[in-house]
Design an enzyme around this catalytic site. Structure first.
Site, PDB file in Angstrom:
ATOM      1  CB  SER A   8     -10.681  -1.459  -3.461  1.00  0.00           C
ATOM      2  OG  SER A   8     -10.292  -2.567  -3.749  1.00  0.00           O
ATOM      3  CG  HIS A  33      -8.518   1.590  -2.528  1.00  0.00           C
ATOM      4  ND1 HIS A  33      -8.214   2.799  -1.536  1.00  0.00           N
ATOM      5  CD2 HIS A  33      -7.866   0.741  -2.461  1.00  0.00           C
ATOM      6  CE1 HIS A  33      -6.800   2.256  -1.375  1.00  0.00           C
ATOM      7  NE2 HIS A  33      -6.946   1.077  -1.716  1.00  0.00           N
ATOM      8  CG  ASP A  35      -5.979  -2.397  -3.398  1.00  0.00           C
ATOM      9  OD1 ASP A  35      -5.698  -1.826  -2.748  1.00  0.00           O
ATOM     10  OD2 ASP A  35      -6.992  -2.678  -3.479  1.00  0.00           O
ATOM     11  CG  MET A  37      -0.839  -5.191  -4.468  1.00  0.00           C
ATOM     12  SD  MET A  37      -2.212  -6.819  -3.667  1.00  0.00           S
ATOM     13  CE  MET A  37      -3.391  -5.815  -3.078  1.00  0.00           C
ATOM     14  CG  HIS A  66      -3.528   0.954  -1.167  1.00  0.00           C
ATOM     15  ND1 HIS A  66      -3.794  -0.071  -0.527  1.00  0.00           N
ATOM     16  CD2 HIS A  66      -1.835   0.713  -0.747  1.00  0.00           C
ATOM     17  CE1 HIS A  66      -3.167  -0.823   0.616  1.00  0.00           C
ATOM     18  NE2 HIS A  66      -1.907   0.115   0.700  1.00  0.00           N
ATOM     19  CG  MET A  68      -0.266  -2.336  -0.991  1.00  0.00           C
ATOM     20  SD  MET A  68      -2.024  -3.184  -1.394  1.00  0.00           S
ATOM     21  CE  MET A  68      -2.766  -2.255  -2.313  1.00  0.00           C
ATOM     22  CG  MET A 137      -2.419  -1.583   5.148  1.00  0.00           C
ATOM     23  SD  MET A 137      -3.605  -1.125   3.754  1.00  0.00           S
ATOM     24  CE  MET A 137      -4.511  -3.103   3.197  1.00  0.00           C
ATOM     25  CG  ASP A 175      -7.426  -0.788   1.758  1.00  0.00           C
ATOM     26  OD1 ASP A 175      -8.325  -1.782   1.395  1.00  0.00           O
ATOM     27  OD2 ASP A 175      -6.497  -0.709   1.191  1.00  0.00           O
ATOM     28  N   GLY A 177     -11.357  -5.512   4.803  1.00  0.00           N
ATOM     29  CA  GLY A 177     -12.303  -6.198   6.193  1.00  0.00           C
ATOM     30  C   GLY A 177     -13.395  -4.930   6.256  1.00  0.00           C
ATOM     31  N   GLY A 197     -14.019  -3.388  -1.340  1.00  0.00           N
ATOM     32  CA  GLY A 197     -13.916  -3.710  -2.074  1.00  0.00           C
ATOM     33  C   GLY A 197     -14.626  -5.122  -1.724  1.00  0.00           C
TER      34      GLY A 197
END
Ligand code: DX5
Ligand code: ZN
Length: 224
Positions: A8, A33, A35, A37, A66, A68, A137, A175, A177, A197
């Site tokens: 990510s 990946h 992200d 947002m 992805h 969001m 998630m 996805d 942690g 990430g």
């Protein structure tokens, strides 16, 4: 199916995204990946269609976008035309998730549905037969570098059982942690696309971090 790694770029230096993508690809990244947002569905604003279009010019692996965002339906065409290879949308943000999944597929793009940590697996039961992948998630979306929520491990098993019951061999993506300490466990629980990430870009050598995560993931898949 073998395990695939999706670095990510959220934790990369946005002034040097091309370098970040190239390093991950040298390390064996299977996807990049991305992200997206909007500051509404999640409390952060990141990147949009023009950046995906630019990344498409330089990436040699598919872009895993992805979303969001609220009103994802409004942006499917634009992200598909910008070059997304996969698009995932949150079940929590959609009124007509079936229609959205079909709209993504109509572009020849792989369609994924995402569930947040607080969303029960039953929320995706009706769509399980239609998806190309499910994204679980393992943090609350919005930021990189958060701590993996342990309950996600059993959730992966629940989602695998749901997909199997629907006769769908689609992979599960995880996805949030994920790092060297827990990657073997998420793979053992059924994850086949692993997003990472901060475990890649918050290191001095993202290429090496990608390679080591992939090796750990594949090792875990092999002993199953
Ligand atoms: C979180 C994003 C993730 C994030 C993962 O909202 O969806 O893709 O970048 O970052 P890490 O691996 O640091 O949790
Ligand atoms: Zn993500």
């Amino acid at each position: 199916m073998s395990v695939m790694i999706a670095p990510s770029i959220l934790s990369a230096d946005f002034a040097r995204l091309g370098d970040a993508v190239a390093a991950a690809e040298r390390g064996g990244a299977d996807f990049i990946h991305v992200d997206v947002m909007d500051g509404h569905f999640v409390p952060n604003i990141t990147i949009g269609v023009p950046v995906v279009r630019s990344l498409k010019r330089i990436a040699t692996v598919p872009l895993d976008v992805h979303l969001m965002i609220e009103n994802a339906d409004r942006y499917i065409d634009a992200f598909a035309e910008a070059g997304a290879g996969m698009i995932s949308v949150h079940v929590e943000a959609l009124t007509h998730v079936h229609r959205t999944v079909q709209a993504i597929k109509a572009h020849g793009v792989k369609a994924g549905v995402v569930i947040n940590p607080g969303t029960p697996v039953v929320a995706i039961s009706e769509i399980a037969g239609d998806v190309d992948f499910i994204l679980v998630m393992s943090v609350n979306p919005g930021f990189g570098g958060q701590t993996f929520i342990p309950r996600s491990e059993s959730k992966l098993r629940e989602v695998r059982a749901l997909l199997d019951a629907a006769g769908n061999a689609a992979p599960i993506e995880i996805d949030g942690g994920v790092d060297q300490h827990n990657i073997a466990r998420v793979v053992a629980a059924g994850a086949r696309i692993v997003v990472a990430g901060s475990a890649i870009y918050n290191t001095p050598d993202p290429e090496r971090a990608t390679r080591e995560l992939k090796a750990a993931a594949r090792g875990a898949a092999a002993v199953r």
